[in-house]
Design a protein around this motif. Structure first.
Motif, PDB file in Angstrom:
ATOM      1  N   THR A 115       0.846  -1.196   0.000  1.00  0.00           N
ATOM      2  CA  THR A 115       0.000   0.000   0.000  1.00  0.00           C
ATOM      3  C   THR A 115       0.880   1.244   0.000  1.00  0.00           C
ATOM      4  O   THR A 115       1.870   1.320   0.732  1.00  0.00           O
ATOM      5  CB  THR A 115      -0.920   0.033   1.237  1.00  0.00           C
ATOM      6  N   ILE A 116       0.514   2.196  -0.863  1.00  0.00           N
ATOM      7  CA  ILE A 116       1.237   3.463  -0.928  1.00  0.00           C
ATOM      8  C   ILE A 116       0.228   4.611  -0.895  1.00  0.00           C
ATOM      9  O   ILE A 116      -0.982   4.403  -1.045  1.00  0.00           O
ATOM     10  CB  ILE A 116       2.086   3.580  -2.212  1.00  0.00           C
ATOM     11  N   SER A 117       0.737   5.820  -0.703  1.00  0.00           N
ATOM     12  CA  SER A 117      -0.087   7.018  -0.802  1.00  0.00           C
ATOM     13  C   SER A 117       0.688   8.079  -1.575  1.00  0.00           C
ATOM     14  O   SER A 117       1.874   8.321  -1.298  1.00  0.00           O
ATOM     15  CB  SER A 117      -0.449   7.553   0.581  1.00  0.00           C
ATOM     16  N   THR A 118       0.023   8.681  -2.536  1.00  0.00           N
ATOM     17  CA  THR A 118       0.647   9.756  -3.315  1.00  0.00           C
ATOM     18  C   THR A 118       0.020  11.111  -2.994  1.00  0.00           C
ATOM     19  O   THR A 118       0.131  12.051  -3.779  1.00  0.00           O
ATOM     20  CB  THR A 118       0.529   9.475  -4.826  1.00  0.00           C
ATOM     21  N   ALA A 119      -0.631  11.202  -1.850  1.00  0.00           N
ATOM     22  CA  ALA A 119      -1.310  12.447  -1.486  1.00  0.00           C
ATOM     23  C   ALA A 119      -0.329  13.598  -1.315  1.00  0.00           C
ATOM     24  O   ALA A 119      -0.626  14.743  -1.672  1.00  0.00           O
ATOM     25  CB  ALA A 119      -2.119  12.243  -0.209  1.00  0.00           C
ATOM     26  N   LEU A 120       0.858  13.314  -0.782  1.00  0.00           N
ATOM     27  CA  LEU A 120       1.815  14.377  -0.486  1.00  0.00           C
ATOM     28  C   LEU A 120       2.995  14.413  -1.450  1.00  0.00           C
ATOM     29  O   LEU A 120       3.648  15.462  -1.593  1.00  0.00           O
ATOM     30  CB  LEU A 120       2.337  14.211   0.947  1.00  0.00           C
ATOM     31  N   SER A 121       3.276  13.285  -2.109  1.00  0.00           N
ATOM     32  CA  SER A 121       4.435  13.198  -3.004  1.00  0.00           C
ATOM     33  C   SER A 121       4.340  11.919  -3.817  1.00  0.00           C
ATOM     34  O   SER A 121       3.520  11.040  -3.521  1.00  0.00           O
ATOM     35  CB  SER A 121       5.734  13.198  -2.184  1.00  0.00           C
ATOM     36  N   PRO A 122       5.167  11.785  -4.849  1.00  0.00           N
ATOM     37  CA  PRO A 122       5.214  10.499  -5.556  1.00  0.00           C
ATOM     38  C   PRO A 122       5.595   9.373  -4.589  1.00  0.00           C
ATOM     39  O   PRO A 122       6.243   9.607  -3.563  1.00  0.00           O
ATOM     40  CB  PRO A 122       6.300  10.710  -6.613  1.00  0.00           C
ATOM     41  N   ALA A 123       5.214   8.161  -4.920  1.00  0.00           N
ATOM     42  CA  ALA A 123       5.523   7.004  -4.076  1.00  0.00           C
ATOM     43  C   ALA A 123       6.162   5.913  -4.931  1.00  0.00           C
ATOM     44  O   ALA A 123       5.886   5.796  -6.134  1.00  0.00           O
ATOM     45  CB  ALA A 123       4.263   6.476  -3.399  1.00  0.00           C
ATOM     46  N   THR A 124       7.014   5.119  -4.302  1.00  0.00           N
ATOM     47  CA  THR A 124       7.788   4.103  -5.013  1.00  0.00           C
ATOM     48  C   THR A 124       7.505   2.715  -4.466  1.00  0.00           C
ATOM     49  O   THR A 124       7.414   2.523  -3.251  1.00  0.00           O
ATOM     50  CB  THR A 124       9.296   4.406  -4.906  1.00  0.00           C
ATOM     51  N   VAL A 125       7.366   1.745  -5.376  1.00  0.00           N
ATOM     52  CA  VAL A 125       7.276   0.349  -4.994  1.00  0.00           C
ATOM     53  C   VAL A 125       8.473  -0.394  -5.587  1.00  0.00           C
ATOM     54  O   VAL A 125       9.048   0.027  -6.598  1.00  0.00           O
ATOM     55  CB  VAL A 125       5.958  -0.311  -5.462  1.00  0.00           C
ATOM     56  N   THR A 126       8.850  -1.488  -4.943  1.00  0.00           N
ATOM     57  CA  THR A 126       9.936  -2.342  -5.433  1.00  0.00           C
ATOM     58  C   THR A 126       9.351  -3.626  -5.997  1.00  0.00           C
ATOM     59  O   THR A 126       8.547  -4.291  -5.339  1.00  0.00           O
ATOM     60  CB  THR A 126      10.929  -2.672  -4.308  1.00  0.00           C
ATOM     61  N   ILE A 127       9.743  -3.965  -7.205  1.00  0.00           N
ATOM     62  CA  ILE A 127       9.264  -5.168  -7.884  1.00  0.00           C
ATOM     63  C   ILE A 127      10.420  -6.154  -7.975  1.00  0.00           C
ATOM     64  O   ILE A 127      11.527  -5.787  -8.399  1.00  0.00           O
ATOM     65  CB  ILE A 127       8.723  -4.825  -9.276  1.00  0.00           C
ATOM     66  N   THR A 128      10.170  -7.407  -7.588  1.00  0.00           N
ATOM     67  CA  THR A 128      11.225  -8.420  -7.561  1.00  0.00           C
ATOM     68  C   THR A 128      10.754  -9.684  -8.270  1.00  0.00           C
ATOM     69  O   THR A 128       9.642 -10.158  -8.037  1.00  0.00           O
ATOM     70  CB  THR A 128      11.620  -8.759  -6.113  1.00  0.00           C
ATOM     71  N   TRP A 129      11.616 -10.207  -9.127  1.00  0.00           N
ATOM     72  CA  TRP A 129      11.386 -11.490  -9.792  1.00  0.00           C
ATOM     73  C   TRP A 129      12.482 -12.460  -9.345  1.00  0.00           C
ATOM     74  O   TRP A 129      13.666 -12.093  -9.283  1.00  0.00           O
ATOM     75  CB  TRP A 129      11.484 -11.381 -11.304  1.00  0.00           C
ATOM     76  N   SER A 130      12.114 -13.703  -9.080  1.00  0.00           N
ATOM     77  CA  SER A 130      13.083 -14.769  -8.832  1.00  0.00           C
ATOM     78  C   SER A 130      12.880 -15.826  -9.908  1.00  0.00           C
ATOM     79  O   SER A 130      11.753 -16.292 -10.127  1.00  0.00           O
ATOM     80  CB  SER A 130      12.877 -15.395  -7.447  1.00  0.00           C
TER      81      SER A 130
END
Length: 215
Positions: A115-130
């Motif tokens: 879960t992220i929120s972009t209300a105040l600024s951009p938000a970043t998620v990390t995507i991982t593949w194995s």
């Protein structure tokens, strides 16, 4: 092929007074295999310099290329007068092995945080593949991620300079401030190995590649 193989192709040509510009060779993989075609192109010659003679180019076969007969699909040459020629010789190059015959096995995928929120600024998620691969090694993974209303598609990807038979690839995806709220989801994705063989993400793996933008 236990290592990348480079072979030289020689073409006999003649041209008008304008001179040859270049020639290319297009090589198709054995029928029923998943390898990409191989293309080589000769140097580009100065106008009027090569009217008759031989030209050469280098065919590069990746390590563990498909086993069997690679067929010359066609040879293409063009001169500086804009005239071109296609020829379709019955020529084959045989790869005797070993070969990588299937794409990687994707073991797991994940996105964090959930879960992220972009209300105040951009938000970043990390995507991982194995992923694992038997011969050539994994070198690239990607996914197409849609926003909740389907109006925006993101294309996160990760690559390895040196392929690995047991790989963990990660990248980050930044969602802009004030982006639509709701669930972001993966529409498709795949991992590929060093011989360009791909394996698509399963429905279960795609379902794991979701996150929520709360506001």
């Amino acid at each position: 092929i236990n290592a990348e193989y480079m072979g030289t192709a020689t073409i006999n040509v003649s041209s008008s007074i304008s001179g040859l510009q270049y020639c290319s060779i297009y090589l198709n993989p054995p029928a029923g295999t998943l390898d990409n075609s191989i293309v080589c192109q000769s140097p580009t010659y100065t106008p009027g310099t090569l009217l008759s003679g031989t030209v050469q180019c280098t065919l590069v076969f990746p390590q563990y290329s498909a086993l069997g007969a690679w067929k010359v699909n066609y040879i293409y040459c063009v001169n500086y007068a804009g005239r071109s020629l296609y020829t379709y010789p019955q020529l084959f190059i045989t790869q005797t092995g070993p070969a990588d015959v299937i794409g990687p096995t994707i073991m797991a995928v994940s996105i964090s945080p959930p879960t992220i929120s972009t209300a105040l600024s951009p938000a970043t998620v990390t995507i991982t593949w194995s992923a694992i691969d038997d011969f050539a090694g994994v070198n690239y993974c990607t996914a197409n991620i849609k926003n909740p209303n389907g109006t925006q598609t993101y294309y996160p990807s990760a690559s390895l300079t040196v392929p690995s038979t047991s790989a963990v690839l990660s990248t980050t995806l930044t969602i802009p401030q004030y982006a639509p709220a709701g669930t972001y989801y993966a529409q498709s994705g795949y991992c590929r190995d060093a011989t360009a063989k791909q394996t698509q993400l399963s429905a279960t793996q795609l379902a794991n590649m979701t996150f929520t933008q709360s506001a």
